[in-house]
Write an enzyme that holds these catalytic residues in place. Structure first.
Site, PDB file in Angstrom:
ATOM      1  N   GLY A   7       0.810  -1.208   0.000  1.00  0.00           N
ATOM      2  CA  GLY A   7       0.000   0.000   0.000  1.00  0.00           C
ATOM      3  C   GLY A   7       0.845   1.261   0.000  1.00  0.00           C
ATOM      4  CD1 TRP A   8       2.965   5.908  -1.689  1.00  0.00           C
ATOM      5  CD2 TRP A   8       4.239   4.649  -3.039  1.00  0.00           C
ATOM      6  NE1 TRP A   8       4.132   6.594  -1.908  1.00  0.00           N
ATOM      7  CE2 TRP A   8       4.941   5.844  -2.737  1.00  0.00           C
ATOM      8  CE3 TRP A   8       4.836   3.711  -3.865  1.00  0.00           C
ATOM      9  CZ2 TRP A   8       6.211   6.106  -3.250  1.00  0.00           C
ATOM     10  CZ3 TRP A   8       6.095   3.982  -4.363  1.00  0.00           C
ATOM     11  CH2 TRP A   8       6.783   5.168  -4.064  1.00  0.00           C
ATOM     12  CB  VAL A  10      -2.483   7.955   4.868  1.00  0.00           C
ATOM     13  CG1 VAL A  10      -2.033   8.799   6.055  1.00  0.00           C
ATOM     14  CG2 VAL A  10      -3.543   8.709   4.069  1.00  0.00           C
ATOM     15  N   GLY A  12       1.479   3.858   4.351  1.00  0.00           N
ATOM     16  CA  GLY A  12       2.501   3.249   3.511  1.00  0.00           C
ATOM     17  C   GLY A  12       3.406   4.295   2.879  1.00  0.00           C
ATOM     18  CB  VAL A 120      -2.177   0.814  19.895  1.00  0.00           C
ATOM     19  CG1 VAL A 120      -2.980   1.421  21.043  1.00  0.00           C
ATOM     20  CG2 VAL A 120      -2.687  -0.581  19.575  1.00  0.00           C
ATOM     21  CE  LYS A 193      -6.391   3.019  17.105  1.00  0.00           C
ATOM     22  NZ  LYS A 193      -6.573   4.481  16.971  1.00  0.00           N
ATOM     23  N   GLY A 290      -2.126  10.150  11.620  1.00  0.00           N
ATOM     24  CA  GLY A 290      -1.387  10.933  10.641  1.00  0.00           C
ATOM     25  C   GLY A 290      -0.326  10.100   9.957  1.00  0.00           C
TER      26      GLY A 290
END
Length: 381
Positions: A7-8, A10, A12, A120, A193, A290
């Site tokens: 995955g490229w 957010v 990755g 988490v 989490k 983020g």
């Protein structure tokens, strides 16, 4: 060490950026050889592939960093990577919490590592600190604000006096909330989490479906007004405690003291607290989501594996226990259902209950059958 990133997006993309722009001698020892993408037209450079088998069958790739999210094909890819003798690092809390027993058992059989720091608390070294405490003494309990989206909404409601729908819309505009925010506002994200935190802290694997989980979808200004009148604010809290019978996990909004550590954590920040005998309470606060903060956690796992400093977690399956009794705030159109459990009447449709277990309040909620009911725990003084 050659790695592959699945995955490229957010997270990755953040992992690839940190490794490609390595600033330290240790990090420069990692190299992204392959990146799995969904569609050929999304290829950024010649490392991209749409064929997972190019990664699984490459003997030079020793770690697969899974950043695609969702249950499938993420679970299938992680399992196949382990079967091929490759370590797995993941930011996918839903997948790992759901398939923990299977994947960790497989990793132990193959003498491999599953790194899940990025699952988490974003950039907070939450899992690492649980492991460090546990090396010396048992972790007795933990609790935390583990979802930045819900915390942003709650902070805005408190600070601006705005309604839930308005604050959710703002969170979506800022990119904190998805177009479908259900996992965040209904507490499911925190549940996954909490399950992974309990696996780390207590060595106990609980099925996420067994964890009582309540969200903030039906929170109103009226509920916040009551909390403020008590010198409190409302936070969505995930918590776990070791009990004589096993473990007790739960996720629910809690009216905490406004001047407490958790009460003062605002916007999209996360915070976690632990309790152990000699250390006492310890707290960890930081960016909970983020691209780069979460990627930072994933790359830390990659470096641990590079340094062979990442043990395979050992745990046993466990059933969730009801835990201690606590006081709840309940607002419902069917408030009469809670008459026998009422300690204080707040308004015509809201009450504070007598001390009840989470299972006892759960039975009353089922009897009420009120889809717009709001429930919050009340932190002890």
């Amino acid at each position: 060490m050659e790695i592959a990133v699945l995955g490229w997006g957010v997270v990755g993309g953040g992992v690839i950026k940190l490794i490609d722009e390595a600033k330290t001698p240790l990090l420069k020892q990692l190299h992204v050889k392959r990146v799995l993408i969904h569609r050929p037209e999304k290829a950024v450079d010649d490392r991209c592939t749409t064929d997972i088998n190019e990664i699984l069958n490459d003997p030079e790739i020793s770690i697969v960093c899974e950043c695609i999210g969702g249950l499938e094909p993420a679970h299938e890819y992680a399992k196949k990577a382990l079967e091929k003798g490759k370590h797995v690092v993941t930011a996918n809390k839903k997948m790992l919490a759901t398939f923990a027993s299977e994947l960790f058992d497989l990793a132990r059989q193959k003498d491999l590592t599953i790194g899940y720091e990025a699952c988490v608390g974003g950039g907070i070294p939450w899992i690492a600190n649980l492991e460090r405490i546990k090396r010396l003494e048992p972790v007795e309990a933990f609790q935390g604000i583990l979802n930045g989206t819900s915390n942003y909404i709650l902070s805005q409601m408190e600070q601006k006096g705005a309604g839930f729908a308005e604050c959710l819309k703002k969170a979506q505009e800022l990119g904190y909330a998805e177009s479908d925010p259900s996992d965040d506002i209904d507490g499911h994200d925190v549940c996954y989490k909490v399950v992974l935190s309990a696996l780390t802290a207590f060595g106990q694997a609980v099925d996420p479906k067994e964890v009582p989980t309540f969200g903030i979808r039906h929170l109103t200004k009226e509920d916040f007004a009551f909390a403020k009148g008590q010198g409190r604010t409302i936070k969505l809290i995930g918590q776990g405690r070791k009990t004589a019978e096993g473990v007790s996990l739960q996720v629910l909004p809690v009216m905490v003291k406004a001047d407490s550590l958790l009460g003062s954590v605002s916007l999209n920040f996360n915070a976690g607290k632990t309790w152990s005998k000699s250390l006492g309470p310890a707290a960890f606060v930081g960016q909970g989501a983020g691209s780069l903060p979460t990627a930072h956690a994933a790359v830390q796992d990659l470096l641990d594996i590079l340094e062979a400093n990442s043990p395979v977690a050992a745990f046993e399956p466990a059933e969730n226990q009801a835990g201690d009794k606590q006081t709840f705030y309940v607002r419902s159109q069917k408030i009469s259902v809670f008459a026998s459990a009422t300690q204080e009447k707040v308004s015509d449709d809201a009450i504070v209950t007598k001390p009840l277990t989470i299972d006892e309040i759960g039975q009353l909620l089922k009897a009420a059958k009120d889809e717009e009911l709001f429930l919050a725990g009340i932190e002890n003084d």
